[in-house]
Design an enzyme around this catalytic site. Structure first.
Site, PDB file in Angstrom:
ATOM      1  N   ARG A  64       9.968  67.671 -34.978  1.00 22.64           N
ATOM      2  CA  ARG A  64       9.400  68.587 -35.997  1.00 22.64           C
ATOM      3  C   ARG A  64       8.545  69.735 -35.460  1.00 22.64           C
ATOM      4  O   ARG A  64       8.145  70.580 -36.238  1.00 22.64           O
ATOM      5  CB  ARG A  64       8.575  67.812 -37.022  1.00 22.64           C
ATOM      6  CG  ARG A  64       9.293  66.667 -37.696  1.00 22.64           C
ATOM      7  CD  ARG A  64      10.497  67.134 -38.473  1.00 22.64           C
ATOM      8  NE  ARG A  64      11.033  66.090 -39.341  1.00 22.64           N
ATOM      9  CZ  ARG A  64      12.301  66.034 -39.716  1.00 22.64           C
ATOM     10  NH1 ARG A  64      13.178  66.928 -39.299  1.00 22.64           N
ATOM     11  NH2 ARG A  64      12.727  65.088 -40.512  1.00 22.64           N
ATOM     12  N   ASN A  94      16.480  71.332 -35.366  1.00 22.96           N
ATOM     13  CA  ASN A  94      16.132  71.856 -36.707  1.00 22.96           C
ATOM     14  C   ASN A  94      14.624  71.962 -36.911  1.00 22.96           C
ATOM     15  O   ASN A  94      14.038  71.358 -37.803  1.00 22.96           O
ATOM     16  CB  ASN A  94      16.799  71.035 -37.825  1.00 22.96           C
ATOM     17  CG  ASN A  94      16.361  69.582 -37.861  1.00 22.96           C
ATOM     18  OD1 ASN A  94      15.899  69.031 -36.870  1.00 22.96           O
ATOM     19  ND2 ASN A  94      16.505  68.945 -39.014  1.00 22.96           N
ATOM     20  N   HIS A 232      25.167  59.551 -35.844  1.00 22.68           N
ATOM     21  CA  HIS A 232      25.000  58.605 -36.964  1.00 22.68           C
ATOM     22  C   HIS A 232      26.286  58.319 -37.760  1.00 22.68           C
ATOM     23  O   HIS A 232      26.379  58.605 -38.950  1.00 22.68           O
ATOM     24  CB  HIS A 232      23.889  59.046 -37.909  1.00 22.68           C
ATOM     25  CG  HIS A 232      23.848  60.511 -38.260  1.00 22.68           C
ATOM     26  ND1 HIS A 232      24.947  61.256 -38.593  1.00 22.68           N
ATOM     27  CD2 HIS A 232      22.800  61.366 -38.328  1.00 22.68           C
ATOM     28  CE1 HIS A 232      24.590  62.488 -38.862  1.00 22.68           C
ATOM     29  NE2 HIS A 232      23.292  62.580 -38.695  1.00 22.68           N
ATOM     30  N   ASN A 278      20.612  60.969 -44.553  1.00 25.19           N
ATOM     31  CA  ASN A 278      21.892  61.658 -44.510  1.00 25.19           C
ATOM     32  C   ASN A 278      22.527  61.488 -43.137  1.00 25.19           C
ATOM     33  O   ASN A 278      21.937  61.943 -42.161  1.00 25.19           O
ATOM     34  CB  ASN A 278      21.659  63.156 -44.801  1.00 25.19           C
ATOM     35  CG  ASN A 278      22.907  63.832 -45.280  1.00 25.19           C
ATOM     36  OD1 ASN A 278      23.874  63.168 -45.648  1.00 25.19           O
ATOM     37  ND2 ASN A 278      22.903  65.146 -45.261  1.00 25.19           N
ATOM     38  N   ASP A 305      17.899  58.466 -35.175  1.00 21.75           N
ATOM     39  CA  ASP A 305      17.760  59.568 -36.142  1.00 21.75           C
ATOM     40  C   ASP A 305      16.364  59.543 -36.773  1.00 21.75           C
ATOM     41  O   ASP A 305      16.205  59.741 -37.981  1.00 21.75           O
ATOM     42  CB  ASP A 305      18.853  59.516 -37.213  1.00 21.75           C
ATOM     43  CG  ASP A 305      18.919  60.812 -38.024  1.00 21.75           C
ATOM     44  OD1 ASP A 305      18.217  61.791 -37.688  1.00 21.75           O
ATOM     45  OD2 ASP A 305      19.673  60.846 -39.017  1.00 21.75           O
ATOM     46  N   HIS A 309       9.083  62.417 -42.536  1.00 17.80           N
ATOM     47  CA  HIS A 309       8.756  63.281 -43.670  1.00 17.80           C
ATOM     48  C   HIS A 309       7.443  62.791 -44.258  1.00 17.80           C
ATOM     49  O   HIS A 309       7.174  61.582 -44.289  1.00 17.80           O
ATOM     50  CB  HIS A 309       9.846  63.224 -44.748  1.00 17.80           C
ATOM     51  CG  HIS A 309      11.148  63.831 -44.316  1.00 17.80           C
ATOM     52  ND1 HIS A 309      11.308  65.178 -44.092  1.00 17.80           N
ATOM     53  CD2 HIS A 309      12.347  63.256 -44.035  1.00 17.80           C
ATOM     54  CE1 HIS A 309      12.556  65.422 -43.707  1.00 17.80           C
ATOM     55  NE2 HIS A 309      13.205  64.270 -43.657  1.00 17.80           N
TER      56      HIS A 309
HETATM   57  O1  DOR Z   1      18.474  61.907 -42.770  1.00 17.88           O
HETATM   58  C1  DOR Z   1      18.483  62.954 -42.153  1.00 17.88           C
HETATM   59  N1  DOR Z   1      17.347  63.578 -41.806  1.00 17.88           N
HETATM   60  N2  DOR Z   1      19.646  63.486 -41.813  1.00 17.88           N
HETATM   61  C2  DOR Z   1      19.721  64.716 -41.281  1.00 17.88           C
HETATM   62  O2  DOR Z   1      20.791  65.163 -41.050  1.00 17.88           O
HETATM   63  C3  DOR Z   1      18.519  65.514 -41.036  1.00 17.88           C
HETATM   64  C4  DOR Z   1      17.349  64.643 -40.885  1.00 17.88           C
HETATM   65  C5  DOR Z   1      16.069  65.417 -40.976  1.00 17.88           C
HETATM   66  O3  DOR Z   1      15.909  66.411 -40.252  1.00 17.88           O
HETATM   67  O4  DOR Z   1      15.179  65.008 -41.708  1.00 17.88           O
END
Ligand code: DOR
Length: 425
Positions: A64, A94, A232, A278, A305, A309
């Protein structure tokens, strides 16, 4: 000159066929000897009852930083990594700005080096801003040591652009890491399309979104002769496509995440955002297929993964909450409890999936216990009980579906470059 003796552990090194009690001597960050004769050392780690494994590498995390430091920072993420047994992680690009340039790539490396916990192997974006149109300067990134390229959750939609990217990545000796999701099919679906989604009034996501994209990209990888790594993997049919491509000789590897092989839609208590990720959780048959794929070695790697958040973001309700769950600090107990103690995977196989193969795919230093190898090691207590507790995480975020789980297996120590970076009390 500094030395470290790891005493009385069970040494596990699948590449060397090693799995037996022994001692390991480390000097100046490098494995010096297996079973040294009467070696004295500056520091001794008692590994009695523990498994001594090549250092785990999590090849799919989100740190992040820069840009989303309220979710995680490089410092908190790397502390979570070593507490979780990981000696290196590969963060996805990202961030804000996206890791698509030498500047951002170097910034991540520099900040990680200053933290001195786990190593970091940043994954750079395939296209600028992960927008899917123009290729990033992959050659300049490769010149800095980058070997892994991915647009992560913004996969390249245009097949011709993806083919061109694969041709460039092949020439650079790299690997394309592929979040497989055809957005024209997933259409923002918040969970697997099925009876639960209907019952809870949540928009469903067809598994075809993942499978169609895998099918396309194994064909493109074959045409470009490029290494492709499927991130994943979550469905049985996706696994079938990977197996099919491998039989054809395509250089494709795949990973599965603990939440996908430990949970299914049947475990969801309701539309709880801590179960939103995801790709989404799938029905039990898909989860079982992933366990079978790992046991058979058709899924090469376990990667978390790790997707932190903030609580306030997850509190927006299932439909609007961002997808993702944290994974660095829960992976080892889940792997030991659900794969090792159930007999589905031996410890050598786990070392392959968590250390040897992710390092190899990323082009990172080899994970090995053999003299001369960098001393990156993960020590695991196979029987020590773990209770997953959100208040105990080093990660800045708390979004886990495993809160309160009682599991058998725990990290005892994480050693990076011959230094003990984490040890339980
Ligand atoms: O669950 C997910 N979180 N899948 C993703 O593709 C992105 C990731 C995120 O950056 O939070």
């Amino acid at each position: 000159m500094s030395s470290l003796l790891i005493r009385d552990g069970v040494l596990v090194d699948p590449a060397a066929g090693l799995e037996r009690p022994g001692h390991l001597l480390v000097r100046d960050g490098v494995i010096a000897a297996i079973d040294p004769r009467g070696a004295a050392a500056d520091r001794v780690v008692d590994a009695a009852g523990a498994l001594v494994l090549p250092g785990f590498v999590d090849m799919h995390v989100h740190l992040r930083e820069p840009g989303f430091e309220h979710k995680e920072t490089i410092a908190t993420g790397l502390l979570a990594a070593v507490r979780g047994g990981f000696t290196a992680v590969a963060p996805m690009p990202n961030t804000q700005p996206v890791c698509d340039s030498p500047q951002v790539y170097k910034l991540v490396l520099d900040r990680a080096a200053a933290v001195r916990l786990a190593h970091v192997h940043p994954i750079a974006a395939i296209t600028t801003g992960s927008r899917g149109t123009e290729l990033a300067d992959l050659a300049r990134l490769a010149a800095l040591g980058c070997r892994a390229f991915s647009n992560d959750g913004q996969p390249v939609e245009d097949a011709a652009t993806m083919l061109r990217a694969m041709e460039v990545v092949r020439r650079l000796g790299g690997v394309v890491i592929d979040h497989c999701e055809d957005k024209t099919l997933s259409r923002g679906g918040a969970m697997h399309a099925g009876p639960e989604a209907e019952r809870w009034g949540v928009t469903g996501q067809s598994p075809l979104a993942e499978e169609v994209h895998i099918a396309r990209d194994v064909l493109l990888a074959e045409a470009a002769d490029c290494r492709l790594h499927i991130a994943h993997l979550s469905t049985a049919r996706g696994l079938e496509l990977v197996r099919w491509a491998r039989r054809r000789g395509v250089a494709v590897t795949a990973e599965a995440a603990p939440h996908h092989f430990c949970l299914s839609t049947a475990d969801m208590p309701g539309p709880d955002p801590n179960y939103k990720m995801n790709p989404p959780l799938r029905p039990p048959a898909d989860r079982d297929a992933l366990v079978g794929g790992l046991a058979a070695g058709d899924i090469d790697v376990i990667a978390t993964d790790h997707a932190p958040h903030a609580d306030a973001e997850k509190a927006r309700g299932f439909q609007d909450a961002p997808p993702g769950v944290i994974g660095l600090e829960t992976a080892v107990p889940l792997i030991m409890d659900r794969l090792y103690h159930t007999g589905r995977m031996g410890i050598g196989q786990i070392a392959l999936a968590c250390a040897v193969l992710p390092a190899r795919i990323l082009g990172a230093p080899a994970r090995s216990l053999q003299p001369g190898a960098a001393a990156h090691l993960t020590l695991i207590d196979p029987d020590r009980p773990t209770v997953i507790a959100r208040d105990g995480f080093a990660s800045r975020s708390r979004n886990t579906p495993f809160e309160g789980w009682r599991l058998r297996g725990a990290v005892r120590a994480t050693i990076v470059d011959g230094e003990v970076r984490y040890h339980i009390n």
